[in-house]
Write a protein that holds these residues in place. Structure first.
Motif, PDB file in Angstrom:
ATOM      1  N   ALA A  38      -0.738   7.433   6.458  1.00 21.58           N
ATOM      2  CA  ALA A  38      -1.356   7.865   5.197  1.00 21.58           C
ATOM      3  C   ALA A  38      -1.531   6.683   4.252  1.00 21.58           C
ATOM      4  O   ALA A  38      -2.552   6.566   3.548  1.00 21.58           O
ATOM      5  CB  ALA A  38      -0.494   8.948   4.548  1.00 21.58           C
ATOM      6  N   LEU A  39      -0.552   5.778   4.240  1.00 20.56           N
ATOM      7  CA  LEU A  39      -0.639   4.579   3.411  1.00 20.56           C
ATOM      8  C   LEU A  39      -1.802   3.698   3.859  1.00 20.56           C
ATOM      9  O   LEU A  39      -2.563   3.166   3.038  1.00 20.56           O
ATOM     10  CB  LEU A  39       0.687   3.814   3.512  1.00 20.56           C
ATOM     11  N   MET A  40      -1.970   3.572   5.170  1.00 22.94           N
ATOM     12  CA  MET A  40      -3.051   2.752   5.715  1.00 22.94           C
ATOM     13  C   MET A  40      -4.410   3.384   5.433  1.00 22.94           C
ATOM     14  O   MET A  40      -5.365   2.699   5.045  1.00 22.94           O
ATOM     15  CB  MET A  40      -2.852   2.584   7.226  1.00 22.94           C
ATOM     16  N   GLU A  41      -4.483   4.707   5.573  1.00 22.61           N
ATOM     17  CA  GLU A  41      -5.750   5.395   5.310  1.00 22.61           C
ATOM     18  C   GLU A  41      -6.167   5.222   3.854  1.00 22.61           C
ATOM     19  O   GLU A  41      -7.343   4.969   3.545  1.00 22.61           O
ATOM     20  CB  GLU A  41      -5.615   6.876   5.643  1.00 22.61           C
ATOM     21  N   ARG A  42      -5.213   5.341   2.927  1.00 24.38           N
ATOM     22  CA  ARG A  42      -5.517   5.168   1.510  1.00 24.38           C
ATOM     23  C   ARG A  42      -6.040   3.760   1.229  1.00 24.38           C
ATOM     24  O   ARG A  42      -6.993   3.578   0.464  1.00 24.38           O
ATOM     25  CB  ARG A  42      -4.277   5.450   0.664  1.00 24.38           C
ATOM     26  N   ALA A  43      -5.431   2.747   1.875  1.00 29.02           N
ATOM     27  CA  ALA A  43      -5.880   1.359   1.670  1.00 29.02           C
ATOM     28  C   ALA A  43      -7.298   1.174   2.188  1.00 29.02           C
ATOM     29  O   ALA A  43      -8.128   0.500   1.542  1.00 29.02           O
ATOM     30  CB  ALA A  43      -4.923   0.394   2.372  1.00 29.02           C
ATOM     31  N   LEU A  44      -7.628   1.759   3.329  1.00 27.70           N
ATOM     32  CA  LEU A  44      -8.974   1.624   3.887  1.00 27.70           C
ATOM     33  C   LEU A  44     -10.011   2.303   2.996  1.00 27.70           C
ATOM     34  O   LEU A  44     -11.124   1.791   2.817  1.00 27.70           O
ATOM     35  CB  LEU A  44      -9.011   2.206   5.303  1.00 27.70           C
ATOM     36  N   ILE A  45      -9.641   3.465   2.453  1.00 22.47           N
ATOM     37  CA  ILE A  45     -10.568   4.146   1.542  1.00 22.47           C
ATOM     38  C   ILE A  45     -10.768   3.308   0.272  1.00 22.47           C
ATOM     39  O   ILE A  45     -11.894   3.195  -0.250  1.00 22.47           O
ATOM     40  CB  ILE A  45     -10.039   5.555   1.210  1.00 22.47           C
TER      41      ILE A  45
END
Length: 341
Positions: A325-332
């Protein structure tokens, strides 16, 4: 006699008649092996003829049986055509037998091809060949193949025409991979284009070149770089379901955006910067990354790399937040950063 590196490809492709032999030596066993294979093919033909007119000896065995080399050189074959004797893994311990065979060589004897590892200037093997007026010693170094060598390899594989952009890609690839791997890629390219007489294109090369990342990770990174925010969550979910970890996605994103940044700040422009990328980028992916670098620009890419560095530190820390979830937020965040024109 010494054979200069620039003259070796020509000799390998068209061996001079009447030469007693040649010593091929170098630290890279694969490079030596490829030269040896091409030379023996030119001397005695394809595999069927090779078994009839080629004798193979192991260098260390000559210390126990030095006469075996002389016998092989003088043997009369039942099959017509030139003959060759290959001595592999030769060291200075085999030098007495090899020196004697060279000294007694006569017209009509087999051509002696000796392969060895790295040899110093005082090597007895090198002196045997360098001091012989009818034999060559050729050092093989780690220099990438030049244009003529690449073209010779393509011709050998049956590839007649290569487009200018594809040749540029092939040259870049030859500098990024081992020579054995490059030869295999050319063979795959020949099979891929079998029956198709059109020139090789960058897209053809991209189809057979080794992938730098898995296809879905690559698709995710392109979606981020092209501000396709809606595509990011489903791609992340799919990769997570396949067992991919957040840290690996972060490393891939750092590599991708670092390439874009390097291209964006290149004095020759993004196209020149992407062409210098290692490992090389081919075909449509190269044009896509050039457009990405142009779209982002250096300032935004610096910000993107800062975000990825912070994310990487958070992923490797002891915090409890779900990593994917942390990685997905950074990509967004990255995608939305470039969406802000």
């Amino acid at each position: 006699m010494k054979l200069a590196p620039r003259d070796l490809p020509g000799f390998v492709a068209r061996p001079e008649p009447g030469r007693a032999g040649i010593l091929l030596y170098g630290a890279d066993a694969m490079r030596v092996s490829l030269r040896r294979q091409a030379l023996l093919k030119a001397l005695v033909g394809e595999k069927g003829d090779e078994e009839m007119r080629l004798t193979r000896l192991h260098g260390p065995d000559l210390r126990r049986d030095p006469a075996a080399l002389m016998d092989a050189m003088k043997a009369i074959s039942m099959y017509p055509g030139p003959r060759a004797v290959h001595v592999d893994a030769a060291t200075d311990q085999a030098a007495p037998a090899i020196t004697a065979a060279l000294g007694d060589w006569r017209e009509g004897d087999a051509v002696l091809v000796v392969t060895a590892g790295s040899l110093g200037a005082k090597s007895a093997l090198r002196k045997a060949f360098e001091g012989h007026r009818n034999a060559y010693a050729a050092g093989i170094y780690d220099d990438p193949p030049d244009r003529a060598e690449i073209e010779a390899l393509l011709r050998s594989a049956g590839i007649a025409e290569v487009g200018r952009d594809a040749m540029s890609d092939l040259t870049d690839l030859s500098r990024a991979v081992d020579p054995g791997d490059f030869a295999q890629i050319v063979e795959k390219l020949a099979l891929y284009k079998h029956g198709d007489a059109s020139p090789i294109t960058p897209e053809d090369l991209a189809a057979v070149a080794p992938a730098t990342t898995e296809a879905e990770i690559d698709a995710l990174l392109h979606a981020v770089a092209e501000a396709e925010v809606a595509r990011i969550p489903p791609l992340v979910a799919r990769l997570s379901g396949q067992g991919e970890g957040a840290v690996r996605l972060c490393i891939g994103a750092v590599m991708h955006f670092r390439r874009l940044y390097t291209a964006a700040i290149d004095p020759g422009g993004p196209a020149a910067g992407i062409s210098r990328a290692r490992p090389p980028v081919f075909g449509p992916a190269r044009n896509r990354m050039i457009r990405q670098a142009q779209s982002w620009g250096a300032p935004k890419l610096e910000t993107a790399l800062s975000i990825l560095t912070e994310t990487d530190l958070a992923l490797r820390s002891s915090q409890k937040a779900p990593q994917m979830a942390l990685m997905e937020r950074a990509l967004i965040r990255l995608a939305m950063l470039n969406a802000q024109r």
